[in-house]
Design a protein around this motif. Structure first.
Motif, mmCIF file in Angstrom:
data_model
loop_
_atom_site.group_PDB
_atom_site.id
_atom_site.type_symbol
_atom_site.label_atom_id
_atom_site.label_comp_id
_atom_site.label_asym_id
_atom_site.label_seq_id
_atom_site.Cartn_x
_atom_site.Cartn_y
_atom_site.Cartn_z
ATOM 1 N N ARG A 1 22.849 48.931 11.864
ATOM 2 C CA ARG A 1 24.768 48.344 11.538
ATOM 3 C C ARG A 1 24.811 47.987 12.922
ATOM 4 N N PHE A 2 24.831 48.889 13.590
ATOM 5 C CA PHE A 2 25.476 48.187 15.221
ATOM 6 C C PHE A 2 24.818 48.379 16.353
ATOM 7 N N ASP A 3 23.935 46.977 15.749
ATOM 8 C CA ASP A 3 22.866 46.920 16.008
ATOM 9 C C ASP A 3 22.631 46.635 17.399
ATOM 10 N N ARG A 4 24.121 46.077 17.873
ATOM 11 C CA ARG A 4 24.170 46.216 20.268
ATOM 12 C C ARG A 4 25.462 47.119 20.107
ATOM 13 N N GLN A 5 25.116 47.687 21.021
ATOM 14 C CA GLN A 5 26.089 49.001 22.107
ATOM 15 C C GLN A 5 26.566 48.558 23.274
ATOM 16 N N ILE A 6 27.784 47.980 23.397
ATOM 17 C CA ILE A 6 27.648 47.066 24.476
ATOM 18 C C ILE A 6 28.881 48.216 25.244
ATOM 19 N N PHE A 7 28.773 48.726 26.612
ATOM 20 C CA PHE A 7 29.257 49.364 27.591
ATOM 21 C C PHE A 7 30.323 48.716 28.899
ATOM 22 N N VAL A 8 30.983 48.970 28.595
ATOM 23 C CA VAL A 8 32.469 48.522 28.967
ATOM 24 C C VAL A 8 32.627 48.838 29.972
ATOM 25 N N ASP A 9 31.982 49.247 30.797
ATOM 26 C CA ASP A 9 32.604 49.959 32.283
ATOM 27 C C ASP A 9 33.215 49.519 33.390
ATOM 28 N N LEU A 10 34.035 50.564 33.903
ATOM 29 C CA LEU A 10 35.016 50.480 35.226
ATOM 30 C C LEU A 10 34.973 49.691 35.934
ATOM 31 N N PRO A 11 35.845 48.215 36.415
ATOM 32 C CA PRO A 11 34.931 46.964 37.126
ATOM 33 C C PRO A 11 34.900 47.014 38.186
ATOM 34 N N GLU A 12 33.706 46.712 38.689
ATOM 35 C CA GLU A 12 33.821 46.971 40.399
ATOM 36 C C GLU A 12 34.368 45.644 41.139
ATOM 37 N N LEU A 13 33.715 45.677 42.668
ATOM 38 C CA LEU A 13 34.738 45.361 43.409
ATOM 39 C C LEU A 13 35.121 44.662 42.704
ATOM 40 N N ASN A 14 34.170 42.625 42.659
ATOM 41 C CA ASN A 14 33.887 41.822 42.753
ATOM 42 C C ASN A 14 35.023 41.609 41.056
ATOM 43 N N GLU A 15 35.085 42.115 39.537
ATOM 44 C CA GLU A 15 35.055 42.311 38.895
ATOM 45 C C GLU A 15 37.060 42.515 38.824
ATOM 46 N N ARG A 16 36.906 43.500 40.152
ATOM 47 C CA ARG A 16 38.351 43.748 39.911
ATOM 48 C C ARG A 16 39.107 42.530 41.346
ATOM 49 N N LYS A 17 38.662 41.915 41.891
ATOM 50 C CA LYS A 17 39.270 40.739 42.537
ATOM 51 C C LYS A 17 39.878 40.058 41.190
ATOM 52 N N GLU A 18 39.332 39.438 40.166
ATOM 53 C CA GLU A 18 39.013 38.391 39.112
ATOM 54 C C GLU A 18 39.872 39.122 38.738
ATOM 55 N N ILE A 19 40.307 40.372 37.932
ATOM 56 C CA ILE A 19 41.152 41.158 37.694
ATOM 57 C C ILE A 19 42.886 41.341 38.275
ATOM 58 N N PHE A 20 42.268 40.963 39.241
ATOM 59 C CA PHE A 20 43.873 41.037 40.530
ATOM 60 C C PHE A 20 44.264 39.963 40.401
ATOM 61 N N LYS A 21 43.465 38.445 40.322
ATOM 62 C CA LYS A 21 43.974 37.525 39.859
ATOM 63 C C LYS A 21 44.346 37.342 38.654
ATOM 64 N N VAL A 22 43.647 37.290 38.028
ATOM 65 C CA VAL A 22 44.874 37.184 36.580
ATOM 66 C C VAL A 22 46.394 37.973 36.292
ATOM 67 N N HIS A 23 46.051 38.681 37.256
ATOM 68 C CA HIS A 23 47.581 39.712 36.855
ATOM 69 C C HIS A 23 48.844 39.290 37.913
ATOM 70 N N LEU A 24 47.844 38.754 38.985
ATOM 71 C CA LEU A 24 48.846 38.137 40.352
ATOM 72 C C LEU A 24 49.211 36.870 39.739
ATOM 73 N N ALA A 25 49.162 35.811 39.313
ATOM 74 C CA ALA A 25 49.421 34.520 38.468
ATOM 75 C C ALA A 25 50.628 34.456 38.366
ATOM 76 N N PRO A 26 51.519 35.428 37.648
ATOM 77 C CA PRO A 26 53.316 35.157 37.057
ATOM 78 C C PRO A 26 53.434 35.764 38.380
ATOM 79 N N LEU A 27 52.916 36.522 39.262
ATOM 80 C CA LEU A 27 54.302 37.039 40.520
ATOM 81 C C LEU A 27 54.449 36.043 41.360
ATOM 82 N N LYS A 28 55.360 37.109 41.762
ATOM 83 C CA LYS A 28 55.921 35.130 42.900
ATOM 84 C C LYS A 28 55.873 36.697 44.196
ATOM 85 N N LEU A 29 54.590 36.035 44.635
ATOM 86 C CA LEU A 29 54.085 36.524 45.825
ATOM 87 C C LEU A 29 54.204 36.202 46.608
#
Length: 700
Positions: free
Chosen positions: A386-414
């Motif tokens: 049924r669900f052959d795969r269980q994909i665990f989406v955990d809280l982002p670590e340091l390097n992943e938070r850097k990438e997430i910040f880059k996505v959300h900072l892009a439209p802002l005037k910094l």
């Protein structure tokens, strides 16, 4: 070529003619509601209009014959005094009809004009006037009237009685409630089924699936490029998309396309965003809906909607079904034994299990689902097949938070000095949704201060605002209370500075935020494993505030409630969950299957419960005594730090270094940085000051 064009044109006209005859739109949308055939809607509105006219006609028929002029009792008695009344008729013992004499009609009085010669009026025979009054009241009033007028005693008018059956009014009074009920029922059916089509068709659409279809005609702008971090989860989901795009690549080796994948993780980590990216990347039909869309007040509707959903998906296979918040229908069966009767949610789950892996299952339909409560899902739903795969989406670590910040900072005037690496280090434990909130809050703070660009301090203020709440500088605090708060927070800062495994301090404040009167801000280390010494150091640092109050003032206050709650949870986890207590040994009472919900029974005896309570108390008291010893040995520095805090209200790590000197232990982030970048350590200027080396971690 011309013949082919003529044939195509004729075929197009035939299709349009068929669509008009069947009530379908040319694109196949066979709905009689908005966007459907306007003639169907026109016919439905005519039916409503005819019903309304019928009701109006009934009312008009009921009113025919009720055209007498209305008067009151005083007007009636005045007519009797003048001798104008010929007779009186009482209808149904409540309506009094007055008939005038011929002489009164010929008298020319203003109030009688038009009664005799009006062809639409009552004429000579009457009745000419009427008023409503129950017979008992009429009888009493007339008796009193004749007592007041003895001269009329011989001219009393005896009323005639008549019973009139109101067929139209009675019929209307019976019909109106039923008509209203039918109208309300039709309205509810149309609302529940989306409003399309006629009322009869909508009743049968209640069991239809509410899934939203995304296909090549739908413009979905989110792709895997918009999903920052989550590399492992993205890889798994991308492979599912490639299964459907090029199945021969896998089936040629004897492999089978997986039936489903379950996205599991805390709220805000990007599970639904991954599904949106699949809808944007996949070139196959994508059905999206929530688990609550199957839940309905009618019995059997949930199972019917599951059948209809999979029927549509199989007709358009290969396809993907995405069920968000699947725990709404996927809870473990048989948990609520007290409810009894027929459980509609369990019927829906049974149908889902059958559709995903039953005798009649077809391939090339993949089910994606998301939940943050995988522990309560039914085991039959989670099994392979049924669900052959269980994909665990955990809280982002340091390097992943850097990438997430880059996505959300892009439209802002910094501002030029905003560093995404620094912001990522300041937000441990933040989910992707939290980071998006930080960026938005920083923009609002900068706009509130009339800035032209968002600088780094705005982001730090946003983090403080989200974690601690809004500053409440207007809260009235006495000087004595402020001293207690300052020494309490200074106690936290001192103990954490002097312990190896305590979290590195960022800043200390005595400005009230939310419900707290003061706070010490730390930068938690992102550990994968935690040992006993680390837990004990954290507990000791948490108890440093209460220990400082007792050392300086000789008494304690209620300000340490959150600290006591934290250390009690940590001590209980050491004893009952992690097996870190020598007296109880290597044993745990945690039940991962039921989320540690013990209910009315405990998995240990009363004697063991007493030992657990004693060990928890012993651990906490030992760490409290340890905190008091540290603060007693450094009492002068504690007082100096508290006075500085009273003066500035907010102090940072550099202020502690001026009082206590540089911390003897390196933080985990510093150790990892040295391990990953050894060349920077070799090339580092030995004469560079330690304050400058750590100044990048400090707020502006």
């Amino acid at each position: 070529m011309e013949n082919e064009k003529d044939n195509k044109e004729q075929l197009r006209k035939l299709k349009e003619q068929f669509s008009r005859n069947s009530g379908e739109k040319p694109n196949g949308n066979n709905k009689g509601g908005p966007g459907g055939d306007p003639r169907r809607r026109f016919n439905i509105y005519w039916i409503y209009a005819i019903i309304a006219l019928f009701l109006i006609a009934l009312q008009l028929l009921h009113s025919v014959g009720s055209d007498q002029k209305q008067i009151n009792f005083d007007d009636f008695t005045a007519m009797i005094e003048r001798g104008d009344v010929n007779k009186v008729k009482i209808i149904n013992e409540k309506i009094v009809q007055v008939y005038l004499t011929k002489d009164a009609l010929d008298s020319g009085l203003e109030e009688y004009k038009g009664l005799k010669d009006n062809p639409m009026g009552p004429g000579v025979d009457g009745p000419h006037f009427s008023f409503e009054m129950p017979y008992e009241a009429y009888k009493e009033n007339m008796s009193y009237f004749y007592e007041q007028h003895p001269e009329l005693k011989g001219k009393r008018i005896t009323p005639h009685f008549e019973e009139v059956k109101d067929y139209f009014g009675g019929t209307l009074s019976y019909l109106i409630p039923f008509i209203l009920l039918i109208g309300i029922w039709i309205f509810i059916m149309r609302r529940m089924s989306g409003g399309g089509g006629g009322p009869g068709a909508q009743i049968f659409n209640i069991g239809k699936s509410k899934a939203q279809l995304f296909d090549q005609n739908t413009n979905v702008k989110i792709t895997f490029k918009n999903v920052a971090g989550l590399e492992g989860a993205k890889e798994e989901v991308q492979e599912i998309v490639s299964f459907l795009k090029d199945p021969d690549r896998y089936t040629s080796l004897g492999g089978k396309i997986p039936k489903g994948a379950l996205l599991v993780g805390p709220p805000g980590t990007g599970k639904t965003l991954l599904a949106k990216a699949v809808a944007g990347e996949a070139k196959v039909p994508f059905f999206s809906l929530s688990g609550s869309d199957f839940v309905e007040m009618f019995v059997g509707v949930g199972a019917s909607r599951v059948r209809d959903l999979f029927k549509q998906a199989k007709e358009k296979s290969p396809s993907i079904i995405f069920i968000d918040e699947i725990d709404a229908i996927g809870r473990a069966r048989g948990k609520n034994a007290l409810s009894g009767g027929n459980d509609e949610r369990e019927n829906t789950l049974n149908q889902l299990l059958t559709e995903m892996d039953g005798f009649g299952t077809n391939e090339h339909v993949i089910v994606l689902a998301a939940t943050n409560r995988a522990d309560i899902l039914d085991k039959a739903l989670l099994r392979a097949g049924r669900f052959d795969r269980q994909i665990f989406v955990d809280l982002p670590e340091l390097n992943e938070r850097k990438e997430i910040f880059k996505v959300h900072l892009a439209p802002l005037k910094l501002a030029p000095k905003v560093d995404s690496d620094f912001l990522a280090r300041q937000t441990p434990g933040f989910s992707g949704a939290d980071i998006a909130n930080v960026c938005n809050e920083a923009a609002l703070i900068a706009a509130r201060k009339d800035k032209k660009a968002i600088d780094q301090q705005d982001f730090l203020d946003a983090v403080d605002r989200i974690i601690g709440g809004l500053e409440k500088k207007s809260k009235i605090i006495s000087h004595e209370e402020k001293k207690i708060i300052a020494h309490h927070e200074a106690g936290h800062a001192t103990v954490s500075w002097l312990l190896e495994h305590a979290h590195p301090l960022v800043k200390v404040t005595i400005v009230p935020r939310g419900r707290s009167l003061g706070a010490a801000w730390y930068l938690p280390e992102e550990r994968q494993l935690t040992n006993t010494d680390q837990i004990l150091d954290e507990m000791c640092a948490a108890l440093g505030g209460r220990a400082a109050e007792e050392i300086i003032f000789g008494k304690i206050s209620t300000g340490a409630l959150s600290d006591l709650e934290k250390v009690t949870k940590q001590a209980r986890a050491m004893v009952t969950i992690y097996g870190l207590n020598a007296k109880l040994g290597n044993i745990t009472y945690y039940d991962s299957q039921n989320g540690n919900e013990m209910g009315f029974t405990k998995p240990y005896s009363e004697r063991t419960a007493q030992i657990i309570d004693e060990e928890i108390s012993k651990i906490i008291e030992n760490q409290y005594l340890r905190a008091k010893e540290l603060l007693t040995d450094n009492q002068e520095k504690l007082i100096e730090l508290a006075e500085l805090l009273l003066e500035k209200e907010v102090i940072f790590k550099e202020n502690l270094e001026e009082i206590f000197g540089k911390r003897r232990w390196k933080s985990r982030d510093e150790v990892l940085h040295e391990e990953n970048h050894p060349e920077e350590e070799l090339n580092k200027d030995p004469e560079a000051s330690t304050e400058e080396a750590e100044s990048t971690d400090l707020p502006a």
